[in-house]
Design a protein around this motif. Structure first.
Motif, PDB file in Angstrom:
ATOM      1  N   LEU A   1       0.847  -1.201   0.000  1.00 45.05           N
ATOM      2  CA  LEU A   1       0.000   0.000   0.000  1.00 45.05           C
ATOM      3  C   LEU A   1       0.880   1.247   0.000  1.00 45.05           C
ATOM      4  N   THR A   2       1.308   1.631  -1.193  1.00 42.51           N
ATOM      5  CA  THR A   2       2.187   2.794  -1.324  1.00 42.51           C
ATOM      6  C   THR A   2       1.492   3.986  -1.972  1.00 42.51           C
ATOM      7  N   SER A   3       0.298   3.759  -2.504  1.00 41.33           N
ATOM      8  CA  SER A   3      -0.418   4.857  -3.170  1.00 41.33           C
ATOM      9  C   SER A   3      -1.912   4.584  -3.140  1.00 41.33           C
ATOM     10  N   ILE A   4      -2.678   5.606  -3.468  1.00 38.62           N
ATOM     11  CA  ILE A   4      -4.128   5.459  -3.511  1.00 38.62           C
ATOM     12  C   ILE A   4      -4.535   4.497  -4.620  1.00 38.62           C
ATOM     13  N   GLN A   5      -3.675   4.334  -5.614  1.00 37.73           N
ATOM     14  CA  GLN A   5      -4.005   3.445  -6.726  1.00 37.73           C
ATOM     15  C   GLN A   5      -4.187   2.003  -6.262  1.00 37.73           C
TER      16      GLN A   5
ATOM     17  N   SER B   1     -16.719   7.004   8.883  1.00 33.78           N
ATOM     18  CA  SER B   1     -17.381   6.906   7.592  1.00 33.78           C
ATOM     19  C   SER B   1     -16.816   7.954   6.631  1.00 33.78           C
ATOM     20  N   PHE B   2     -16.649   7.551   5.344  1.00 34.59           N
ATOM     21  CA  PHE B   2     -16.123   8.464   4.321  1.00 34.59           C
ATOM     22  C   PHE B   2     -17.004   8.389   3.087  1.00 34.59           C
ATOM     23  N   ALA B   3     -17.104   9.528   2.428  1.00 38.17           N
ATOM     24  CA  ALA B   3     -17.950   9.608   1.231  1.00 38.17           C
ATOM     25  C   ALA B   3     -17.228   9.166  -0.027  1.00 38.17           C
ATOM     26  N   ASN B   4     -15.880   9.238  -0.004  1.00 39.76           N
ATOM     27  CA  ASN B   4     -15.120   8.849  -1.190  1.00 39.76           C
ATOM     28  C   ASN B   4     -13.731   8.364  -0.798  1.00 39.76           C
ATOM     29  N   LEU B   5     -13.028   7.777  -1.771  1.00 41.54           N
ATOM     30  CA  LEU B   5     -11.723   7.178  -1.511  1.00 41.54           C
ATOM     31  C   LEU B   5     -10.646   8.222  -1.236  1.00 41.54           C
TER      32      LEU B   5
END
Length: 397
Positions: free
Chosen positions: A187-191, A237-241
């Motif tokens: 896990l090094t990036s949002i990708q 809780s989150f609405a987006n990544l």
């Protein structure tokens, strides 16, 4: 057969009074001086003797504090002493700075006074690495110990702590193990986060060099579009990544993390459980399970680790659900693959193994330095197998 060796803490010399012939011991076969009379202040140790060779000497490598004190699990050291002593071996706990060209300046336990005594011994016949922290293994002093042991051809295990990411990559190289691994990425990036959540609605993020379930989060992507981030006792809780990534970046920036597929686990009374396996080498490319423990998740369902709310469950009550022959095959493949990938002897490890709802087994984690199991039967059997292994390896030319 046994022979008594006596240690003089003042002159730091070992003597014996049973044979005028040359008695030797240690990896460097130092001679034990014959003495016709033994002073009452000398410390006696009853050790095995094979022909004219005494021992073996088992060195247990511990951490070292600022004032040269031992750092590690004192209970483990004491259990090893008692078990090795009953087999005629001498257990010496030492630190990197106490190893020198001809011997150890370590600690041996003297039962009569129930204390560890500082003592000079020959080089050990084998070294068991119990350095307690990863940062200590990264120190130059530890690397110097490994280089010295290699140069002297002194066997040792285990070579170092494993990281979750390296372990996954190593085991992935084995076709027999690949389908027992949850899909895992660094896990090094949002990708990486986007790619995993595109495939799986539930994933875990874990510190690659973590232990005891610390720092683990679960991400649950709901069909409504809401994304939940769960940790011990907390839920956000989150609405987006993008917002989720901002929340977890402080963790992933400070230490390496992995992201891993969440497995739909088999359940007992509605709660998921994992198996904890303690494994020891018993012969060349042959490994044996010393015991299987069961850890059941708490209400928060993040991990099954006891510090995070998990509980111990009796293995006998679920044994009928478990395919032990399959587990034995997995265990032996893991042992052989770790030996191949690390180019080191792997004598002991533990496995966190999951069983899915459709009866498939998944390897969550492999640890090179197992914690002491709470179950007494596993603790005792593990110590028995470890003692046999240490003595067997110490005696192998």
């Amino acid at each position: 057969m046994r022979i008594k060796l006596y240690y003089d803490p003042y002159t730091r010399r070992w003597v014996q009074n049973e044979s005028e012939d040359s008695i030797k011991w240690g990896h460097n076969f130092l001679e034990v001086t014959f003495s016709g009379s033994i002073h009452e202040k000398l410390l006696p140790f009853n050790l095995a003797v094979n022909g004219k060779v005494v021992g073996p000497i088992v060195g247990v490598l511990a951490g070292e504090g600022e004032h040269y004190e031992l750092i590690g699990n004192p209970g483990t050291f004491l259990r090893l002493h008692h078990s090795l002593s009953s087999s005629g071996a001498l257990c010496v706990v030492f630190t990197p700075s106490s190893l020198h060209e001809t011997g150890l300046n370590g600690y041996i336990y003297f039962d009569r006074i129930s204390k560890w005594v500082k003592a000079e011994t020959p080089l050990p016949n084998i070294v068991y690495n119990r350095i307690p922290f990863r940062k200590m293994e990264k120190a130059e002093s530890f690397q110097d110990v490994l280089a010295f042991l290699h140069k002297q051809s002194i066997p040792y295990f285990n070579p170092f702590f494993f990281s979750k990411w390296n372990t996954f990559r190593w085991l992935w190289n084995n076709p027999e193990l690949r389908h027992h691994l949850p899909l895992t990425k660094s896990l090094t990036s949002i990708q990486a986060l986007i790619e995993m959540l595109h495939i799986y609605k539930e994933v875990y993020i874990k510190p690659s060099e973590g232990s005891k379930g610390k720092g683990i989060f679960k991400i649950d992507s709901k069909s409504s579009g809401e994304i939940l981030l769960l940790s011990k006792g907390n839920q956000h809780s989150f609405a987006n990544l993008n917002d989720l990534w901002e929340a977890i970046r402080s963790h992933t920036a400070s230490s390496p993390y992995i992201i891993q597929q969440a497995i739909q686990s088999d359940r007992i009374n509605g709660k998921r459980y994992d198996l904890r396996l303690l494994v020891h080498s018993v012969a060349t490319e042959k490994y044996q399970v010393s015991g299987i423990g069961v850890r059941m998740a708490g209400e928060q369902e993040i991990t099954t680790h006891i510090p995070n709310g998990g509980t111990i469950y009796p293995y006998e009550q679920i044994k009928h659900r478990i395919d032990e022959e399959k587990i034995d095959l997995i265990v032996n493949e893991i042992g052989k693959q770790l030996t191949k990938e690390t180019n080191s002897f792997i004598g002991e490890f533990s496995i966190d193994l999951g069983k899915s709802a459709d009866n498939h087994y998944y390897i969550y984690e492999v640890n090179s330095k197992p914690m002491v199991f709470d179950e007494r039967s596993i603790k005792n059997k593990g110590l028995e197998n470890l003692t046999k292994l240490l003595i067997m390896r110490a005696s192998t030319p």
